[in-house]
Design an enzyme around this catalytic site. Structure first.
Site, short mmCIF file in Angstrom:
data_model
loop_
_atom_site.label_atom_id
_atom_site.label_comp_id
_atom_site.label_asym_id
_atom_site.label_seq_id
_atom_site.Cartn_x
_atom_site.Cartn_y
_atom_site.Cartn_z
N LYS A 112 37.37 0.34 0.24
CA LYS A 112 37.68 0.30 1.67
C LYS A 112 39.01 -0.40 1.95
CE LYS A 112 33.09 1.14 3.46
NZ LYS A 112 32.02 0.92 4.41
N LYS A 196 30.21 10.46 -2.34
CA LYS A 196 28.97 10.26 -1.61
C LYS A 196 29.14 10.65 -0.15
CE LYS A 196 28.70 5.71 0.48
NZ LYS A 196 27.70 5.26 1.41
N LYS A 199 29.02 8.03 6.55
CA LYS A 199 29.22 8.10 8.01
C LYS A 199 30.70 8.18 8.35
CE LYS A 199 25.93 4.55 8.90
NZ LYS A 199 26.48 3.36 8.31
N1 AQP Z 1 25.19 9.30 0.47
C1 AQP Z 1 24.17 8.46 0.41
N2 AQP Z 1 23.08 8.75 -0.35
C2 AQP Z 1 22.04 7.91 -0.42
N3 AQP Z 1 21.98 6.73 0.27
C3 AQP Z 1 23.04 6.40 1.03
N4 AQP Z 1 23.31 5.35 1.83
C4 AQP Z 1 24.53 5.51 2.39
N5 AQP Z 1 25.08 6.66 2.00
C5 AQP Z 1 24.17 7.24 1.15
C6 AQP Z 1 22.40 4.24 2.05
O1 AQP Z 1 22.18 4.13 3.45
C7 AQP Z 1 22.16 2.76 3.85
C8 AQP Z 1 23.26 2.57 4.89
O2 AQP Z 1 24.02 1.50 4.71
P1 AQP Z 1 25.25 1.07 5.61
O3 AQP Z 1 25.13 1.57 6.98
O4 AQP Z 1 25.36 -0.38 5.43
O5 AQP Z 1 26.54 1.71 5.01
P2 AQP Z 1 26.99 2.44 3.73
O6 AQP Z 1 26.13 2.20 2.56
O7 AQP Z 1 28.44 2.14 3.54
O8 AQP Z 1 26.76 3.95 4.25
P3 AQP Z 1 27.78 4.94 4.89
O9 AQP Z 1 26.99 6.00 5.54
O10 AQP Z 1 28.77 5.34 3.86
O11 AQP Z 1 28.45 4.10 6.03
P4 AQP Z 1 29.97 3.67 6.30
O12 AQP Z 1 30.71 4.95 6.34
O13 AQP Z 1 29.89 2.97 7.62
O14 AQP Z 1 30.37 2.78 5.19
C9 AQP Z 1 22.32 1.95 2.56
O15 AQP Z 1 21.04 1.63 2.04
C10 AQP Z 1 23.02 2.91 1.64
O16 AQP Z 1 22.81 2.64 0.29
#
Ligand code: AQP
Length: 333
Positions: A112, A196, A199
């Site tokens: 990031k 992966k 969001k």
């Molecule tokens: N692609 C994925 N497959 C399986 N699990 C996933 N998680 C996220 N993406 C996948 C799991 O969802 C939870 C969300 O955690 P978060 O909101 O703290 O952010 P993150 O892990 O960084 O997920 P994103 O969607 O990629 O959000 P942004 O873009 O905001 O960083 C966690 O349990 C994660 O493992």
């Protein structure tokens, strides 16, 4: 009974399918047999510099999606992180036990911050995993259901708990285990099936957002990147796109991947995509209705969150007191 804690960031109007399959479905299953605490981690979302009104709206929307997925506030504690100030307090304590080099090695931070540049990267983004460790240790959590991308942060949390115990005596912190379900631990982007699903993906075309228009979702599934072969076979290395589609279909239909491979013997990628689009839309349509039902009454939603925060605090305060006391801070009278 174990103690579960997990959370998601309100960093988008909608959660994505990876959040749902990797984490949220596990949350719902685990609340049946454990004491579960589920949090909208709004303090974490501050690391991306959100617009205040947008953050507030997204916090409610995220909570509504937890409820729509089946998180039951009668069984689980559901609350917003900033409503329990002990999270930030414990994060400070833990930051004094985290090595600078150790924090620098976190791959999510490296990814990031590389995108944001040195000036755009905040200290908050750097200490994000320490706040996450605080979230978990504050509730003497035994099990943390997350996707694969959070494994390294969970390891740091365990290291910090063990470090506290070594320094201040056994029983200072509970060492949690990660609960990562292999089959759905990493859902991939439909356009780049080696990355992966996220969001905050740069392009929305590979993303399935839970609150997207079902027509758009169906179109994105039909345009998913596959490969030049014809065979529908699960092979994440050679055929990441097709394997990702099979994983999603298997998770949403509860049908093993091997059975799906047999179902699709002799059929084409178009058939698989068409069926998957139907299944995803069939899941999303009632899900979205439930989300909108919760969002239609923000006062009722806020009441649920307020009650959750009160219950969470009752657990958080004694843990923080114990950790403060063991650290040598003079007790408040
Ligand atoms: N692609 C994925 N497959 C399986 N699990 C996933 N998680 C996220 N993406 C996948 C799991 O969802 C939870 C969300 O955690 P978060 O909101 O703290 O952010 P993150 O892990 O960084 O997920 P994103 O969607 O990629 O959000 P942004 O873009 O905001 O960083 C966690 O349990 C994660 O493992």
């Amino acid at each position: 009974r174990g103690r579960i804690f997990s959370g998601m960031q309100p960093t988008s109007d909608s959660l994505q399918l990876g959040n749902y399959l990797g984490a949220l479905t596990q949350w719902v299953a685990l609340q049946e047999v454990h004491d579960a605490i589920y949090c909208v981690v709004d303090l974490h979302a501050l690391t991306v510099g959100p617009d205040p009104a947008v953050l507030r709206e997204r916090t409610r929307r995220t909570a509504a999606q937890y409820l729509a997925a089946g998180v039951d506030p009668a069984r689980s504690i559901l609350f917003v992180q900033s409503h329990v100030p002990e999270h930030a307090e414990l994060a400070w304590l833990l930051s004094c036990h985290t090595g600078f080099g150790e924090a620098s090695r976190m791959t999510q931070f490296k990814d990031k911050s590389a995108k944001q540049g040195t000036e755009g990267t905040t200290v908050g983004l750097f200490t994000y995993p320490v706040l996450m460790a605080a979230d978990i240790l504050l509730y003497d959590t035994t099990l943390v259901p997350v996707g694969e991308d959070q494994r390294q942060h969970l390891e740091l949390t365990r290291d910090l708990a063990q470090r506290m115990n070594a320094r201040f005596g056994a029983g200072t912190a509970v060492v949690p285990e990660a609960h990562i379900v292999k089959a759905t631990a990493k859902i991939f982007d439909l356009q780049d099936p080696t990355a992966k699903m996220s969001k905050s993906a740069e392009s929305p075309n590979g993303l399935i957002e839970l609150l997207d228009d079902p027509k758009v979702v169906a179109k994105r599934i039909r345009s998913a990147v596959t490969d030049a072969e014809r065979e529908i076979r699960y092979d994440p290395v050679a055929k990441p796109g097709v394997s990702n589609l099979l994983t999603i279909l298997s998770a949403l239909t509860d049908r093993p991947v091997a059975a799906l491979e047999a179902d699709y013997a002799g059929k084409g990628y178009g058939d698989l995509k068409k069926d998957l689009a139907e299944v995803v839309v069939g899941f999303l349509t009632p899900f979205q209705e439930r989300v909108h039902h919760y969002l239609a009454d923000p006062t009722a939603l806020d009441d649920v969150l307020a009650e959750g925060a009160e219950r969470a605090r009752a657990l958080a305060v004694p843990t923080l007191e114990r950790l403060y006391d063991r650290s040598g801070l003079l007790p408040r009278r």
